[in-house]
Motif scaffolding. Structure first.
Motif, short mmCIF file in Angstrom:
data_model
loop_
_atom_site.label_atom_id
_atom_site.label_comp_id
_atom_site.label_asym_id
_atom_site.label_seq_id
_atom_site.Cartn_x
_atom_site.Cartn_y
_atom_site.Cartn_z
N THR A 211 0.29 -0.77 0.04
CA THR A 211 -0.21 -0.10 0.44
C THR A 211 1.09 1.18 0.21
OG1 THR A 211 -1.64 -1.09 0.90
CG2 THR A 211 -2.45 1.15 1.37
N THR A 213 2.11 4.81 1.43
CA THR A 213 1.36 5.45 2.52
C THR A 213 2.62 6.57 2.60
OG1 THR A 213 2.35 4.23 3.94
CG2 THR A 213 0.42 3.56 3.55
N SER A 383 -0.87 -2.67 6.66
CA SER A 383 -0.82 -0.56 6.56
C SER A 383 -2.22 -0.36 7.69
CB SER A 383 -1.24 -0.52 4.99
OG SER A 383 -1.85 -1.07 4.17
N PHE A 387 -2.97 2.86 9.62
CA PHE A 387 -3.93 3.04 9.22
C PHE A 387 -4.95 3.92 10.73
CE2 PHE A 387 -8.57 4.14 8.54
CZ PHE A 387 -8.92 5.31 7.94
N LYS A 456 -6.95 4.03 -1.46
CA LYS A 456 -5.81 4.02 -0.97
C LYS A 456 -5.30 3.16 -2.64
CE LYS A 456 -5.41 0.97 2.44
NZ LYS A 456 -5.16 0.52 3.51
#
Length: 678
Positions: A211, A213, A383, A387, A456
């Motif tokens: 992911t 980020t 992730s 989050f 995302k």
């Protein structure tokens, strides 16, 4: 090179700051020429403003000079105008200008970009790919023990790597990450998982469901996202009760059915009462005999009063029709009531019989956060956990506090462990929507609760300042334009095991849905047969005779099965019923010409084989016993007895009927005429 770019950004910020101060100084100098500018002490709490502020803004709009960042000029709205930006390309020889963008003229390119199919940096280069085993991105083949190298792996990311290698002409070597983690920062600033291997330059690319980020973007570079997703909630399917045989009763609640029954009883009783009170429901069944003494009947007996609302409710009606205004009012109100009830029932029946609704204790992330009975968690070190850990939204903060403090831990080490925990306990698993969709296609006991918590994307990870970033960005965009990524996703995501929502809606009704109505039908038939047997037995018990009930029942059934004329049997039974009672001489003479009064109705005829006079005597006795649906008209109530007249040419017969503490009623009838005797 990365540090060089950051130094370039710092130098650019300093140049912009210098030009801003330079423009303000130029505007103040021009303002000072026209008026004496001085400093004034102001307070933020007061509404007083600087007296020279408006004039300074006007002079700022008129500033025009050359600064470190080029030509400086502002429009009437205070925005910078008439400036240009140079487009540079980073190559082996350094930065080269390849185009120019002007605020008025737009973009103009000086040279074309190199083709993405042939690159100097990736051509015939072998890259080390770090990845992690995660369905369906990277998986081991069933016979991976017999294979070597990249052939041991399969999945979405493996196929995507093959197509990227064909486009960019590079070679690669897949290697699994040692700690089986995606990457989270440690206490001393180090990173674990694939992110840590990219930072330490042990790998050139990280190709997995990694992911993108902001925290990871600070330490590594990402390509354009090759897949867009969000955090979702996975929970096990909680189906409601299976449709039973009596599911056709579901459109109405038990309370509504009870009130409908009470309404039926109330209407039947009110109809019976109103029909007795109103004089217009008492009528002469033979209007041709108007003016002569006859019986008045009322069609709303107790049984008919309960049967009439049933016919209206079943939309079938009956032969009973209201005559008075009051009974018509009751009937009209009942028909309007049944119209709305039947329409509402029909409208809701299809939905309740065809849709098997799910009963889920939670329907959104807010429901999950507001309860404690259902545990929930994420993958440790992913992730999704980051989050919730960094979120400033109040609901997500509460969820993180719950997950962080829950003992035993609600975090899992892998997606498979989280799914197993969902199926075997009261647990909700928070994961990416793509993984949720993949496992729901292969396990029909899983479902997604609510929508996505965020948005995302997955990207290819690279070390900071990687020279391959632009090439991979262009290659991913080309694959998206050619729908290659969508084709790969359908290949690995579509399981085809669980039926779709449309299949549930199109499924026909089975016996488990409407079998109850067949049960009601069979029960009604059995009750009807039972009542017929009781009536048959009751009739034989009332009539004197020596014949057995079973013999009579068997004889009647034989006549039905053999299709014989059962009228002979009925005539023989009627004769046997009337045989034990000897008839008076006068009554036998009256058989030649008599009138039959059945249920209060008057009819005439001669020569009939039935003992009409006896039947008339029985029905007149009903009046004396107080039968509720037969009356004697007021004209006949003055007669005290029913006496015999000599049988003459008129063929008349008179009867004296006893009553229970009531005056004897006198009737005279001759050849179908009914009149009071004198």
């Amino acid at each position: 090179e990365r540090w060089f770019q950051r130094c370039q950004q710092i130098r650019l910020s300093s140049a912009l700051l210098f030009d801003a101060v330079y423009a303000v100084v130029a505007a103040v100098q021009e303002l000072n020429r026209s008026q004496n500018v001085g400093a004034t002490q102001l307070s933020c709490k007061s509404s007083k403003i600087w007296e020279h502020g408006t004039s300074l803004m006007n002079y700022l709009r008129m500033v025009e000079l050359e600064g470190l960042t080029g030509h400086i000029e502002f429009n009437s709205k205070g925005q910078r105008s008439n400036y240009a930006l140079r487009i540079m390309q980073n190559s082996k020889d350094g930065l080269r200008q390849i185009g120019l963008w002007h605020s008025e003229d737009g973009l103009s390119m000086e040279r074309k970009l190199p083709s993405i199919n042939v690159t100097d940096t990736l051509f015939n280069t072998t890259l080390t790919i770090t990845t992690i085993l995660e369905n369906p991105y990277v998986m081991l083949r069933p016979n991976h023990q017999d294979l070597e190298g990249n052939d041991r792996y399969e999945g979405f990311c493996v196929d995507m790597l093959k197509e990227l290698a064909d486009i960019l002409k590079f070679k690669y070597r897949i290697r699994l990450v040692g700690d089986r983690l995606y990457g989270v920062p440690g206490a001393n600033g180090t990173w674990t998982g694939m992110v840590g291997e990219l930072i330490s330059r042990k790998a050139d690319l990280a190709v997995a469901g990694l992911t993108i980020t902001a925290e990871r973007e600070k330490v590594i570079d990402f390509s354009k996202p090759f897949m867009t997703l969000g955090i979702s909630i996975m929970y096990r399917v909680h189906l409601g009760r299976r449709p039973g045989y009596f599911s056709f009763l579901d459109p109405f609640s038990p309370g509504v059915w009870l009130f409908m029954l009470l309404a039926y009883l109330a209407v039947s009783c009110v109809l019976f009462l109103v029909a007795r009170l109103t004089p217009y429901e008492w009528y002469n069944p033979h209007p041709c005999l108007k003016g002569r003494c006859n019986l008045l009947i009322n069609q709303y007996s107790l049984g008919n009063s309960f049967w009439f609302p049933v016919g209206g409710f079943m939309q079938q009606g009956s032969t009973i029709a209201p005559r008075a205004l009051s009974t018509r009012c009751v009937s009209g109100v009942w028909w309007a009531f049944t119209l709305i009830i039947i329409s509402s029932y029909t409208a809701n029946l299809a939905a309740f019989l065809t849709v098997q609704r799910m009963e889920v204790p939670i329907e959104s992330v807010d429901d999950l956060a507001d309860q404690t009975a259902i545990e929930y968690g994420t993958m440790h070190g992913g992730s999704t956990m980051t989050f919730f850990q960094n979120s400033r939204y109040q609901t997500y903060q509460r969820m993180w506090n719950f997950m962080h403090s829950k003992q035993p831990s609600v975090f899992v080490k892998s997606t498979e462990e989280g799914i197993a925990r969902v199926l075997n306990s009261n647990y909700a698993y928070l994961l990416e929507s793509t993984m949720n969709e993949y496992y729901r296609q292969r396990n029909c006991n899983l479902t997604q609760i609510g929508g996505l918590l965020d948005t995302k994307g997955y990207g290819i990870g690279m070390p900071v300042g990687s020279v391959y970033r632009d090439e991979f960005d262009l290659a991913i965009l080309k694959m998206q334009e050619d729908n290659r990524l969508e084709i790969l996703k359908r290949k690995w995501w579509d399981g085809g095991k669980c039926p779709k929502e449309e299949d549930h809606r199109a499924k026909g009704l089975g016996m488990e849905n409407i079998g109850g109505i067949f049960v009601v039908l069979v029960c009604g038939l059995l009750v009807a047969i039972f009542m017929a047997v009781l009536e048959f037995v009751w009739m034989l018990r009332q009539a004197p005779g020596n014949e057995s009930v079973c013999e009579e029942m068997l004889r009647e059934l034989q006549g039905i099965v053999l299709c014989r004329d059962s009228l002979q049997v009925r005539r023989r039974r009627a004769a046997s019923l009337m045989r034990p009672r000897p008839l008076p001489l006068e009554e036998r003479r009256a058989r030649a010409a008599a009138v039959s009064l059945s249920n209060g109705k008057l009819c005439g005829g001669t020569g009939l084989p039935e003992p009409l006079s006896h039947r008339l005597a029985q029905e007149a006795a009903l009046v004396a016993r107080g039968c509720s649906h037969i009356r004697i008209c007021p004209e006949c109530r003055r007669f005290q007895g029913l006496r015999m007249r000599p049988a003459g040419a008129t063929g008349a017969a008179n009867f004296v009927l006893p009553s229970r503490q009531q005056p004897v009623v006198s009737f005279g009838f001759s050849w179908g005429e009914f009149f009071p005797s004198s």
